[in-house]
Design an enzyme around this catalytic site. Structure first.
Site, PDB file in Angstrom:
ATOM      1  N   GLU A  42       0.788  -1.231   0.000  1.00 54.21           N
ATOM      2  CA  GLU A  42       0.000   0.000   0.000  1.00 54.21           C
ATOM      3  C   GLU A  42       0.826   1.290   0.000  1.00 54.21           C
ATOM      4  O   GLU A  42       0.327   2.344  -0.371  1.00 54.21           O
ATOM      5  CB  GLU A  42      -0.961   0.013   1.185  1.00 54.21           C
ATOM      6  CG  GLU A  42      -0.239   0.008   2.524  1.00 54.21           C
ATOM      7  CD  GLU A  42      -1.166  -0.187   3.699  1.00 54.21           C
ATOM      8  OE1 GLU A  42      -2.368  -0.375   3.501  1.00 54.21           O
ATOM      9  OE2 GLU A  42      -0.667  -0.142   4.835  1.00 54.21           O
ATOM     10  N   CYS A  43       2.066   1.224   0.409  1.00 52.31           N
ATOM     11  CA  CYS A  43       2.890   2.440   0.401  1.00 52.31           C
ATOM     12  C   CYS A  43       3.241   2.851  -1.029  1.00 52.31           C
ATOM     13  O   CYS A  43       3.778   3.942  -1.240  1.00 52.31           O
ATOM     14  CB  CYS A  43       4.141   2.251   1.241  1.00 52.31           C
ATOM     15  SG  CYS A  43       5.216   0.937   0.664  1.00 52.31           S
TER      16      CYS A  43
END
Lengths: 243, 307
Positions: A42-43
């Protein structure tokens, strides 16, 4: 638990990999039966090859080197919302019989309540992945009739309540614990016992579950980890930091 | 153009005011501007609204130090260790004082910044449907999708315009031109949404370096209000290509901050009793040197010639 979780990832799938244990499960799957699975972090990291050294967070330099794509959170979450992610993998602190997950708070605000870190991307992954897997320790205080706070949606109140809320696909496919595996069953989507890990009894799992846990008709013992799977886990987490 | 280079103390004194909403860490786990978090504590700023999707222990430190009134975020804790003790004390026992949580997921926070970045009245979202995040954050609204005749609920996320975004980069020129590489998290949305940007750079370079690869620029230089050259601004979080993550530092913080007294002790040792970030780096000494990435894994140059 990590190896059982890794087995849920199919080859060639796009997998949204959550923080902590899901990172390890994804890497084990890649090194064993799913060499062509694609990992979304998700980063803003997309990878083909798992990182070459142990990850403490998904943003570590080791997860960036030789990534297939370094991008933003919204690019990957947007593809998730568009239905392009096959499997999502998250952890959790508390789960209920309909697979709703709580990582926000235990109890109601007031004396004795515990504040937990919150969603991160878990709510998004749970709502929008085609299939959702969660990994957590199997304890009676964690496996409850109803979570104190729905951070990440499962089947809400069971039946078609997830659809009623406006979520037209997805929902928990399996909950992998240190004792066994639970899967939703029937039109009500209540979690049932699907398998127990070697050396664990059904009674032990029922004892560690806060609702009257039913067995699937074809429930069986989980296959023991193979030599190859254990080697993969050893390679991903040599010092046992996560496993 | 006029140089925007100032010291860390000047930047924080001039551009972060009590009560401001401040993006402190937009990339989730890496590239968190700890040097500014520490300086905020040293300058005793209060009443801040910290906007951060995750930001590891940066948010926990600021909460414990009493600088925070509101957390607008998706996750507050210690990524490799688990819970954040100061966050728990604030939310459970109002220690050192109550903190308001504006609860988000990573996606909804990103969409709030996206809406502000692009001047949209709201961003539509599906991922919060059914979640208690939706009911616990009064800023959201749910309507039926007006473009369909069928039942199709959507969440409306209002725009979020931070007063300032603090963004670490690997290199910048004196005028706010920047090069950033690595995963970007919500950095670009945060930059475009904010009233102004405070840049922390590991190195100040000639503008020609920035112009040599304009694709590596993630936001407009004219948005930048200050450029601060500071070494290891993101320690203990990693900086892609330059600094590894100091996982032992996160572990020690987790152990030492279990009690309020333990945290205050830690805060004095690592922040309040040090005059500036250079002193912090000197105190780390060999521990910091060992985190410097030694190897090279260089990208291949790209050609921007026009003839």
């Amino acid at each position: 638990m990590i190896i059982a979780a890794a087995r849920e990832i199919h080859n060639n799938e796009v997998v949204f990999v959550g923080m902590r244990l899901p990172m390890v499960a994804y890497a084990v799957a890649r090194l064993t039966h799913a060499p062509d699975a694609v990992g979304f972090f998700e980063c803003g990291v997309m990878r083909h090859q798992p990182a070459q050294s142990l990850l403490y967070t998904m943003g570590d330099p080791a997860n960036q080197k030789s990534a297939a794509w370094l991008t933003g959170t919204l690019q990957l979450m947007g593809m998730l919302q568009a239905g392009k992610v096959h499997a999502g993998f998250i952890g959790g602190a508390q789960i209920d019989r309909f697979g709703n997950i709580n990582t926000s708070r235990i109890g109601k605000p007031g004396p004795g309540f515990t504040k937990l870190p919150g969603s991160g991307g878990a709510a998004d992954i749970a709502a929008m992945s085609q299939r959702l897997f969660s990994i957590m320790k199997h304890q009676r205080r964690r496996f409850v009739e109803r979570v104190d706070y729905v951070t990440s949606t499962g089947y809400l109140d069971g039946g078609d309540s997830r659809q009623q809320a406006g979520l037209h696909h997805g929902g928990t496919t399996a909950v992998i614990t240190d004792l066994g595996i639970l899967r939703p069953f029937g039109p009500n989507h209540e979690l049932h016992l699907a398998s127990w890990h070697p050396g664990i009894t059904v009674a032990q799992i029922r004892q560690a579950t806060g609702w009257d846990l039913q067995r699937l008709p074809d429930a069986e013992e989980t296959n023991a980890p193979s030599k190859e799977e254990l080697q993969a886990l050893k390679k991903v987490d040599p010092q046992g930091f996560w496993s | 153009m006029i140089s925007k280079v100032v010291t860390l103390q000047q930047a924080v004194a001039e551009h972060i005011h009590n009560g401001d909403s401040v993006v402190l860490g937009a990339c989730l786990e890496p590239m968190i501007p700890f040097a500014v978090s520490y300086e905020i504590v040293r300058q005793h700023k209060t009443g801040l609204n910290i906007i951060a999707p995750i930001s590891d222990i940066s948010s926990d430190i600021l909460i414990g130090a009493g600088a925070v009134n509101t957390i607008t975020g998706a996750w507050v804790g210690n990524v490799s260790e688990g819970l954040g003790h100061n966050y728990r004390r604030a939310m459970e026992q109002n220690i050192p004082h109550p903190v308001t949580l504006v609860d988000h997921s990573n996606f909804s926070l990103g969409m709030a910044l996206l809406a502000a970045a692009y001047g949209m009245p709201f961003a539509p979202n599906k991922s919060l449907l059914g979640s208690d995040i939706l009911t616990s954050n009064p800023q959201f609204d749910v309507i039926n999708n007006p473009l369909t005749d069928t039942e199709d609920p959507i969440v409306l996320i209002p725009p979020l315009t931070p007063d300032v975004a603090v963004l670490p980069v690997q290199r910048a020129d004196r005028y706010g031109g920047t090069h950033f590489w690595g995963n970007t998290g919500l950095l670009q949305e945060a930059a475009l949404a904010s009233q102004k940007i405070l840049v922390l750079t590991e190195e100040i370079v000639d503008s020609a370096v920035i112009r040599s690869d304009p694709n590596r620029v993630l936001f407009a230089d004219f948005q930048v209000c200050a450029v601060v050259e500071v070494q290891a601004a993101t320690h203990p979080s990693p900086m892609t290509g330059i600094w590894q993550r100091d996982t032992a530092f996160f572990g020690a913080y987790h152990q030492r901050t279990r009690t309020r007294e333990g945290f205050l002790d830690w805060l004095h040792e690592w922040v309040l009793d040090l005059p500036d970030h250079a002193a912090y780096c000197r105190k780390l000494g060999q521990q910091l040197d060992d985190l410097r990435i030694q190897q090279q894994h260089l990208s291949v140059p790209v050609n921007f010639a026009d003839q």
